[in-house]
Write a protein that holds these residues in place. Sequence first.
Motif, PDB file in Angstrom:
ATOM      1  N   GLN A  62     -38.802  29.877  29.733  1.00 46.27           N
ATOM      2  CA  GLN A  62     -39.299  28.878  30.683  1.00 46.27           C
ATOM      3  C   GLN A  62     -38.685  27.504  30.414  1.00 46.27           C
ATOM      4  O   GLN A  62     -38.356  26.770  31.343  1.00 46.27           O
ATOM      5  CB  GLN A  62     -40.831  28.804  30.641  1.00 46.27           C
ATOM      6  CG  GLN A  62     -41.416  27.992  31.759  1.00 46.27           C
ATOM      7  CD  GLN A  62     -41.032  28.501  33.141  1.00 46.27           C
ATOM      8  OE1 GLN A  62     -41.025  29.701  33.387  1.00 46.27           O
ATOM      9  NE2 GLN A  62     -40.701  27.601  34.034  1.00 46.27           N
ATOM     10  N   GLN A  63     -38.523  27.144  29.146  1.00 47.20           N
ATOM     11  CA  GLN A  63     -37.916  25.859  28.806  1.00 47.20           C
ATOM     12  C   GLN A  63     -36.447  25.833  29.222  1.00 47.20           C
ATOM     13  O   GLN A  63     -35.957  24.807  29.693  1.00 47.20           O
ATOM     14  CB  GLN A  63     -38.050  25.583  27.310  1.00 47.20           C
ATOM     15  CG  GLN A  63     -39.469  25.289  26.885  1.00 47.20           C
ATOM     16  CD  GLN A  63     -39.638  25.264  25.379  1.00 47.20           C
ATOM     17  OE1 GLN A  63     -38.855  25.855  24.631  1.00 47.20           O
ATOM     18  NE2 GLN A  63     -40.670  24.574  24.915  1.00 47.20           N
ATOM     19  N   LEU A  64     -35.737  26.952  29.076  1.00 48.79           N
ATOM     20  CA  LEU A  64     -34.343  27.032  29.515  1.00 48.79           C
ATOM     21  C   LEU A  64     -34.255  26.838  31.026  1.00 48.79           C
ATOM     22  O   LEU A  64     -33.402  26.096  31.517  1.00 48.79           O
ATOM     23  CB  LEU A  64     -33.731  28.374  29.102  1.00 48.79           C
ATOM     24  CG  LEU A  64     -32.257  28.580  29.435  1.00 48.79           C
ATOM     25  CD1 LEU A  64     -31.380  27.551  28.715  1.00 48.79           C
ATOM     26  CD2 LEU A  64     -31.819  29.995  29.068  1.00 48.79           C
ATOM     27  N   TYR A  68     -32.425  23.694  32.978  1.00 48.26           N
ATOM     28  CA  TYR A  68     -31.433  23.934  34.035  1.00 48.26           C
ATOM     29  C   TYR A  68     -31.866  23.263  35.341  1.00 48.26           C
ATOM     30  O   TYR A  68     -31.073  22.590  35.980  1.00 48.26           O
ATOM     31  CB  TYR A  68     -31.231  25.440  34.240  1.00 48.26           C
ATOM     32  CG  TYR A  68     -30.099  25.711  35.181  1.00 48.26           C
ATOM     33  CD1 TYR A  68     -28.785  25.673  34.747  1.00 48.26           C
ATOM     34  CD2 TYR A  68     -30.344  25.971  36.521  1.00 48.26           C
ATOM     35  CE1 TYR A  68     -27.742  25.872  35.616  1.00 48.26           C
ATOM     36  CE2 TYR A  68     -29.307  26.182  37.400  1.00 48.26           C
ATOM     37  CZ  TYR A  68     -28.011  26.136  36.949  1.00 48.26           C
ATOM     38  OH  TYR A  68     -26.981  26.327  37.821  1.00 48.26           O
ATOM     39  N   ALA A  69     -33.142  23.419  35.712  1.00 50.03           N
ATOM     40  CA  ALA A  69     -33.647  22.859  36.968  1.00 50.03           C
ATOM     41  C   ALA A  69     -33.546  21.337  36.995  1.00 50.03           C
ATOM     42  O   ALA A  69     -33.221  20.741  38.024  1.00 50.03           O
ATOM     43  CB  ALA A  69     -35.092  23.293  37.193  1.00 50.03           C
ATOM     44  N   LYS A  70     -33.831  20.706  35.860  1.00 52.66           N
ATOM     45  CA  LYS A  70     -33.813  19.243  35.806  1.00 52.66           C
ATOM     46  C   LYS A  70     -32.412  18.674  35.587  1.00 52.66           C
ATOM     47  O   LYS A  70     -32.235  17.459  35.544  1.00 52.66           O
ATOM     48  CB  LYS A  70     -34.754  18.758  34.698  1.00 52.66           C
ATOM     49  CG  LYS A  70     -36.212  19.009  35.036  1.00 52.66           C
ATOM     50  CD  LYS A  70     -37.133  18.468  33.984  1.00 52.66           C
ATOM     51  CE  LYS A  70     -38.579  18.654  34.428  1.00 52.66           C
ATOM     52  NZ  LYS A  70     -39.523  18.085  33.490  1.00 52.66           N
ATOM     53  N   GLY A  71     -31.428  19.544  35.401  1.00 55.09           N
ATOM     54  CA  GLY A  71     -30.055  19.081  35.210  1.00 55.09           C
ATOM     55  C   GLY A  71     -29.778  18.581  33.805  1.00 55.09           C
ATOM     56  O   GLY A  71     -28.748  17.973  33.544  1.00 55.09           O
ATOM     57  N   THR A  72     -30.684  18.827  32.883  1.00 56.06           N
ATOM     58  CA  THR A  72     -30.538  18.342  31.511  1.00 56.06           C
ATOM     59  C   THR A  72     -29.371  19.010  30.795  1.00 56.06           C
ATOM     60  O   THR A  72     -28.655  18.368  30.031  1.00 56.06           O
ATOM     61  CB  THR A  72     -31.843  18.575  30.716  1.00 56.06           C
ATOM     62  OG1 THR A  72     -32.922  18.003  31.460  1.00 56.06           O
ATOM     63  CG2 THR A  72     -31.780  17.948  29.343  1.00 56.06           C
ATOM     64  N   LEU A  73     -29.171  20.308  31.046  1.00 53.01           N
ATOM     65  CA  LEU A  73     -28.057  21.023  30.404  1.00 53.01           C
ATOM     66  C   LEU A  73     -26.732  20.348  30.738  1.00 53.01           C
ATOM     67  O   LEU A  73     -25.903  20.098  29.864  1.00 53.01           O
ATOM     68  CB  LEU A  73     -28.030  22.491  30.838  1.00 53.01           C
ATOM     69  CG  LEU A  73     -29.180  23.372  30.356  1.00 53.01           C
ATOM     70  CD1 LEU A  73     -29.082  24.750  30.980  1.00 53.01           C
ATOM     71  CD2 LEU A  73     -29.175  23.472  28.854  1.00 53.01           C
ATOM     72  N   ALA A 122     -41.179  16.559  30.875  1.00 52.91           N
ATOM     73  CA  ALA A 122     -41.009  17.729  30.009  1.00 52.91           C
ATOM     74  C   ALA A 122     -42.198  17.868  29.068  1.00 52.91           C
ATOM     75  O   ALA A 122     -42.819  16.878  28.686  1.00 52.91           O
ATOM     76  CB  ALA A 122     -39.723  17.595  29.206  1.00 52.91           C
ATOM     77  N   SER A 123     -42.490  19.096  28.671  1.00 54.77           N
ATOM     78  CA  SER A 123     -43.605  19.347  27.762  1.00 54.77           C
ATOM     79  C   SER A 123     -43.303  18.767  26.378  1.00 54.77           C
ATOM     80  O   SER A 123     -42.152  18.536  26.028  1.00 54.77           O
ATOM     81  CB  SER A 123     -43.866  20.847  27.646  1.00 54.77           C
ATOM     82  OG  SER A 123     -42.780  21.456  26.972  1.00 54.77           O
TER      83      SER A 123
END
Length: 137
Positions: A62-64, A68-73, A122-123
């Motif tokens: 879920q964190q991955l 990815y969804a937030k564009g952090t990667l 983010a959590s």
Amino acid sequence: MLLTDIAVEHTLVSKQTGVRQTFLLHPFTDTQRDSLGKFEVVRDVREPGLKEGKRSTFVTFQQLAELYAKGTLDEFGFSVRMCPAQGTYPAKNPAKKILPASIRPGSPFEMAVQQVDVSKPASRELRTALLRTHVKL
């Protein structure tokens, strides 16, 4: 466990023989105690006062998806540690960037990415994990 929802092609050229091998790589979960069932994300760190090198941390499925969804990667230059589904990789498993084309349409991972509420912060667990890579969300 392999995350076959994501597949990245990788070509390795032997330095001794020049033979090219192409592998289809997938993210995999770690089997060690503290990171059991988590994926390794890797980042090159070049900050003043710190030794230049790679920093990594382990995140859940879920964190991955959230990263990815937030564009952090992409924003912070993260790669994900990958391995082949068949056979073994002849060197240390490489870390590869995950592009949108690498995710199988309609897969559980793509659905998890779409369900992330990008407006929420983010959590605490994810922020703590990313501190190891010198990223503050």
